[in-house]
Design a protein around this motif. Structure first.
Motif, short mmCIF file in Angstrom:
data_model
loop_
_atom_site.label_atom_id
_atom_site.label_comp_id
_atom_site.label_asym_id
_atom_site.label_seq_id
_atom_site.Cartn_x
_atom_site.Cartn_y
_atom_site.Cartn_z
N HIS A 119 25.12 22.53 42.12
CA HIS A 119 26.48 22.03 42.01
C HIS A 119 26.95 21.31 43.28
N SER A 263 31.22 17.48 48.99
CA SER A 263 32.04 18.52 48.36
C SER A 263 33.43 17.96 48.13
N PRO A 265 37.71 19.53 47.49
CA PRO A 265 38.57 20.72 47.47
C PRO A 265 38.61 21.34 46.08
N GLU A 266 38.58 22.66 46.07
CA GLU A 266 38.55 23.37 44.79
C GLU A 266 39.78 23.03 43.95
N SER A 267 39.54 22.82 42.66
CA SER A 267 40.58 22.53 41.65
C SER A 267 41.20 21.15 41.81
N SER A 268 40.66 20.32 42.67
CA SER A 268 41.17 18.96 42.81
C SER A 268 40.59 18.08 41.71
N ASP A 271 37.01 17.50 42.39
CA ASP A 271 36.20 18.68 42.07
C ASP A 271 35.89 18.71 40.58
N ARG A 275 32.20 18.43 38.93
CA ARG A 275 31.70 19.42 37.98
C ARG A 275 31.26 18.76 36.67
#
Length: 311
Positions: A119, A263, A265-268, A271, A275
């Motif tokens: 990932h 990478s 930022p999470e939930s951006s 992101d 995914r």
């Protein structure tokens, strides 16, 4: 790379970027034949004779002291990266007998490491930006139009700098291609200053000078900048806009290889896009692995051996 010539070019480009008033010198409003500081003005600021500085800029002096180089760096207001580049150009290593470089390969342990991160887009690069390995997501992010196995063959191995300037797919990938090109070339300048005897690197630079007017124009400005971390804005052909952070991690195994990792930022939104690309890549990879194999002649009754199986 001709180090004395490169040193002179670097000093001239940095002189041209400064005006007398920028460094506290009087300016009488007279028209100047060349932009920026004159040689005598820079020599005055650095506390050296005009003759000595002229010899240095012309590549006729290779024994400048640390104090002189530091004084020039201060006078020219060089950044830390530019200061380091000046030292590299002024102190070239002793010439060695030129040899054809051997093909480089990523270590098996490094390959396993990036494969274990499905990932995270990951690419293994050598010092010249040749792609030695990538995981499926790294391939899908940067070069899905290129054969995923191409890094294994030095004859067709992708080079990220070459692709940036010569490959239209890669050019379209970056939202602000000009900024990306300047950063990439500035980092390449720093590498070239550290490795003036690298024949393969010199050949890469020479070929890009001939094939890309954009590269030649930027190279003549002698930009210098280290680029180990940062942010890239992409417009991916499959998942659309992505704003990704990147890091270059140098491997400490003596190979001069590095891992380039991306990478978000999470939930951006980026992101989510990453995914989605990961899912599509995994599905595509699974489909290739699960595709039916051609039936053999003795696979069973009712199979015409001359007809062949389904590909």
């Amino acid at each position: 790379m001709d180090t004395p010539t490169a040193l002179g070019e670097f000093l001239r480009t940095r002189r041209a970027q400064l005006q007398p008033e920028d460094v506290g010198l009087p300016y009488h409003g007279t028209r100047r034949r060349v932009p920026g500081l004159r040689r005598e003005e820079l020599a005055l600021l650095a506390g050296v004779s005009i003759t000595y500085y002229t010899h240095l800029e012309q590549g006729q002096s290779t024994n400048a002291s640390d104090s002189v180089l530091d004084a020039l760096a201060r006078a020219l207001r060089l950044t830390p990266d530019e200061h380091a580049h000046l030292l590299n150009l002024a102190r070239p290593p002793r010439a060695k007998r030129a040899q054809s470089p051997r093909p480089e390969y990523a270590r098996d342990t490094t390959r396993r490491l990036i494969t274990s991160m499905p990932h995270v887009p990951a690419v293994v690069l050598d010092g010249r930006n040749n792609v030695l390995a990538w995981n499926p997501l790294g391939h899908a992010l940067l070069a899905g139009h290129v054969d995923i196995a191409s890094p294994d063959d030095p004859a067709v191995r992708p080079n990220l700098t070459r692709m940036l300037f010569l490959d239209p797919h890669t050019r379209d990938l970056y939202t602000d291609w000009k900024s990306e090109a300047r950063v990439a070339l500035a980092a390449l300048r720093l590498v070239a200053g550290r490795n003036p005897q690298d024949r393969a690197l010199a050949e890469l630079i020479g070929s890009l000078m001939l094939q890309s007017p954009d590269f030649a124009s930027l190279w003549s400005k002698h930009p210098v900048r280290d680029c180990t971390v940062g942010t890239k804005n992409l417009h991916h052909p499959v998942v659309g806009p992505l704003t990704l952070d990147f890091e270059n991690l140098n491997l400490t195994d003596g190979t001069n290889h590095r891992m380039l990792l991306y990478s978000a930022p999470e939930s951006s939104p980026s992101d989510a896009g990453l995914r989605m690309l990961s899912s599509l890549t995994a599905a595509s990879t699974g489909a290739r692995h699960d595709s039916p194999k051609p039936a053999s002649a003795d696979a069973g009754a009712g199979v015409d051996a001359d007809a062949g199986g389904e590909a």
